[in-house]
Design a protein around this motif. Structure first.
Motif, PDB file in Angstrom:
ATOM      1  N   TYR A 198       0.851  -1.184   0.000  1.00  0.00           N
ATOM      2  CA  TYR A 198       0.000   0.000   0.000  1.00  0.00           C
ATOM      3  C   TYR A 198       0.887   1.234   0.000  1.00  0.00           C
TER       4      TYR A 198
ATOM      5  N   SER B  70       0.749   5.683  -0.032  1.00  0.00           N
ATOM      6  CA  SER B  70       0.065   6.976   0.018  1.00  0.00           C
ATOM      7  C   SER B  70       1.122   8.063  -0.034  1.00  0.00           C
TER       8      SER B  70
ATOM      9  N   THR C 195       2.879   8.386   3.407  1.00  0.00           N
ATOM     10  CA  THR C 195       3.601   7.290   4.061  1.00  0.00           C
ATOM     11  C   THR C 195       4.571   6.549   3.155  1.00  0.00           C
TER      12      THR C 195
ATOM     13  N   TRP D 297      -5.636  -5.933   9.934  1.00  0.00           N
ATOM     14  CA  TRP D 297      -5.729  -4.594   9.355  1.00  0.00           C
ATOM     15  C   TRP D 297      -7.070  -4.420   8.646  1.00  0.00           C
TER      16      TRP D 297
ATOM     17  N   TRP E   9      -9.085  -1.370   6.965  1.00  0.00           N
ATOM     18  CA  TRP E   9      -8.047  -1.041   5.998  1.00  0.00           C
ATOM     19  C   TRP E   9      -7.467   0.347   6.301  1.00  0.00           C
ATOM     20  N   GLU E  10      -7.122   1.067   5.250  1.00  0.00           N
ATOM     21  CA  GLU E  10      -6.569   2.417   5.434  1.00  0.00           C
ATOM     22  C   GLU E  10      -7.628   3.411   5.889  1.00  0.00           C
TER      23      GLU E  10
ATOM     24  N   GLY F 197      -5.026   3.329   9.764  1.00  0.00           N
ATOM     25  CA  GLY F 197      -4.529   4.098   8.623  1.00  0.00           C
ATOM     26  C   GLY F 197      -3.568   3.287   7.783  1.00  0.00           C
ATOM     27  N   TYR F 198      -2.665   3.968   7.097  1.00  0.00           N
ATOM     28  CA  TYR F 198      -1.682   3.303   6.219  1.00  0.00           C
ATOM     29  C   TYR F 198      -0.489   2.794   7.030  1.00  0.00           C
TER      30      TYR F 198
ATOM     31  N   PHE G  96       1.730   1.425  11.945  1.00  0.00           N
ATOM     32  CA  PHE G  96       0.793   2.116  11.073  1.00  0.00           C
ATOM     33  C   PHE G  96       0.605   3.533  11.605  1.00  0.00           C
TER      34      PHE G  96
END
Length: 527
Positions: free
Chosen positions: A298, A300, A303, A316, A321-322, A327-328, A345
């Motif tokens: 993943y 972003s 991150t 997760w 999820w995110e 979060g991520y 995370f």
């Protein structure tokens, strides 16, 4: 770490991102029909003339991919190929002549015929050359026009209708991005552009390319299918990424941060293995993700790209999820001292122990970090975080103690003999309330202490007190302020030896025993 991902997992924002054409089911179950034949000399990565087994795209689908504008006439079949076919004469009408007429006849895109119609091709097919191209017909595919020389030469290099591509199932269509053209065949398609030249795309690979938005997304192919990967798996390179084929199916890995993270982990040879989904974007904060055999990646803007191991993936996912509280991911999975693993995370951490994955919220993680994570005296978590405590507080148990958090105090760990004394005083429900500091040691004689909202807990000597079965002793107000004014345990009062005396189980007597003697509060004075 066992892989738990099967196929393409759906996550928030992913809907429709991995939907392939109708041939996708065949592509996942059937190896590419164009697997190279090692016994074929001078073919490089091109295959031998194996029979096509995958479902092609239809002529109607071809019509949606672009126009049928003609290109310069391709070269015809070789003299050797034509010599093997007997001419058919005297036919006033045939599927080929009908197709030629439908395309405008001699004044149309193909121009006039330059050779007679030949039949006797595989499965009863026929062929005829024209000044600007060719028409090829078979009973199963109908009459199709080839009008791009590069497309024809690529088809010819794969063995014409006798090769794995088989007969054409659409006319040549042009007008694609960057001046490209293409044509569909029984066993795949051929695409060409001025920048890349013409390359065949196997029918098993086409759904993955379609899911990646064809040449508008992944770009045009830049090489033939390469099946020299471990265990006979395959890849095909495109202008802006690669499509991988394995028993998990065919999926595109576009060039970008997700692909770079996968590459850094040794591609399919690393612990992530082959992709099991296409790449999906439009996630929270502009993020993207992709699933693999051993986990997921993943990314972003905030991150970067991080891998999530399969064991932690389920926890997760359960957190949303995110989109959820975690979060991520902000770190890669890391090994702990006992061989288990953890991962950080944005909103907390995951810690695994013997396959059991615990969620560590960020609020509690602040104290855990101060105690040097799992390497410190707390060790690993032994419970999930529990909330709903007094004044909106939460807690979480660890091997070596418990971390408590409240909006008013933040997070602090209670451990050792102090934890036993805290339990005796009814945790946060008692007079002490929540901890306001971490445990501090190095006091006179090896003592330790910890401050709380309503007082403090002290132990004289960790070793001696444990040997005698003693626990930390509470000091509440107003004795705590008076004791502090006397210099705490270093002053004349010394350490507390007993807790406050209670008259009714809740209201303390104005007396407490210290090493320096019994201390009473009389008329606002300690005697």
């Amino acid at each position: 770490m066992a892989a738990v991902l099967v196929g393409a997992l759906t996550v928030p924002g992913q809907a429709g991102a991995e939907t392939a054409p109708a041939a996708a089911a065949t592509a996942e179950a059937t190896p590419p029909s164009s697997l190279p034949d090692p016994a074929s000399p001078n073919r490089g990565p091109r295959p031998g003339a194996a029979a096509a087994t995958s479902t092609p795209l239809t002529a109607e689908e071809a019509a949606t991919r672009g126009s049928s504008e003609p290109a310069p006439r391709p070269e015809g079949r070789t003299a050797e190929a034509s010599a093997a076919i007997e001419p058919v004469t005297g036919a006033a009408s045939s599927p080929i002549t009908d197709k030629h007429a439908a395309l405008g006849g001699d004044a149309g895109v193909l121009g006039p015929a330059i050779d007679v119609e030949y039949c006797g091709l595989r499965d009863g097919g026929c062929h005829q050359d024209f000044t600007a191209g060719q028409i090829v017909w078979s009973p199963s595919t109908g009459a199709r026009a080839l009008t791009d020389p590069d497309v024809y030469r690529e088809w010819e290099a794969w063995g014409l209708e006798d090769g794995p591509l088989g007969y054409p199932t659409s006319d040549t269509f042009c007008g694609l991005v960057n001046g490209g053209c293409g044509q569909h065949f029984e066993g795949g398609s051929v695409y060409t552009s001025p920048a890349t030249g013409a390359w065949a795309v196997d029918a098993a690979t086409l759904p993955a390319w379609a899911a990646a938005s064809w040449e508008r997304g992944l770009g045009y192919p830049t090489a033939d299918l390469d099946c020299t990967l471990q265990d006979g798996n395959c890849l095909q390179r495109f202008e802006r990424g690669i499509i991988y084929w394995s028993p998990t199916g065919a999926f595109a890995v576009p060039r970008g941060p997700v692909e770079a993270r996968w590459a850094a982990g040794a591609w399919e040879r690393g612990w992530l293995g082959f992709p099991t989904s296409g790449q999906f974007c439009g996630l929270r904060g502009g993020g993207c993700g992709q699933h693999f055999e051993g986990g997921s990646i993943y990314w972003s803007p905030a991150t970067g790209a991080r891998a999530v191991a399969a064991d932690g993936y389920g926890r997760w996912a359960a957190q949303g999820w995110e989109q959820g509280g975690l979060g991520y991911p902000t770190s890669e999975p890391f090994l702990q001292v006992d061989g288990s693993y953890g991962q950080h995370f944005q909103g907390g951490s995951l810690y695994e122990k013997w396959g059991d994955v615990r969620v560590l919220p960020a609020a509690i993680r602040t104290s855990y970090q101060r105690h040097h994570w799992e390497r410190g005296p707390l060790g690993g978590p032994t419970s999930e975080a529990f909330c709903g405590l007094r004044n909106g507080g939460c807690g979480q148990h660890f091997v070596g103690g418990t971390i408590y958090w409240s909006p008013a105090t933040g997070a602090a760990a209670v451990r050792g003999l102090v934890l036993q004394g805290y339990e005796f005083e009814r945790w946060e429900q008692g007079a002490l309330g929540y901890p306001t500091t971490e445990v501090f040691c190095g006091l006179r004689g090896g003592g330790c202490g910890q401050h709380f909202q309503g007082g403090s807990l002290y132990t004289r000597s960790h070793v001696a007190d444990m040997a005698n079965g003693w626990v930390a002793v509470p000091v509440l107000e107003p004795f705590l302020s008076a004791w502090a004014a006397q210099g705490w345990e270093r002053g004349a009062w010394g350490y507390p030896l007993s807790g406050p005396r209670y008259a009714d189980g809740r209201t303390p007597y104005p007396m407490q025993v210290f090493e320096g003697g019994n201390k009473r509060l009389v008329d606002g004075r300690f005697i």
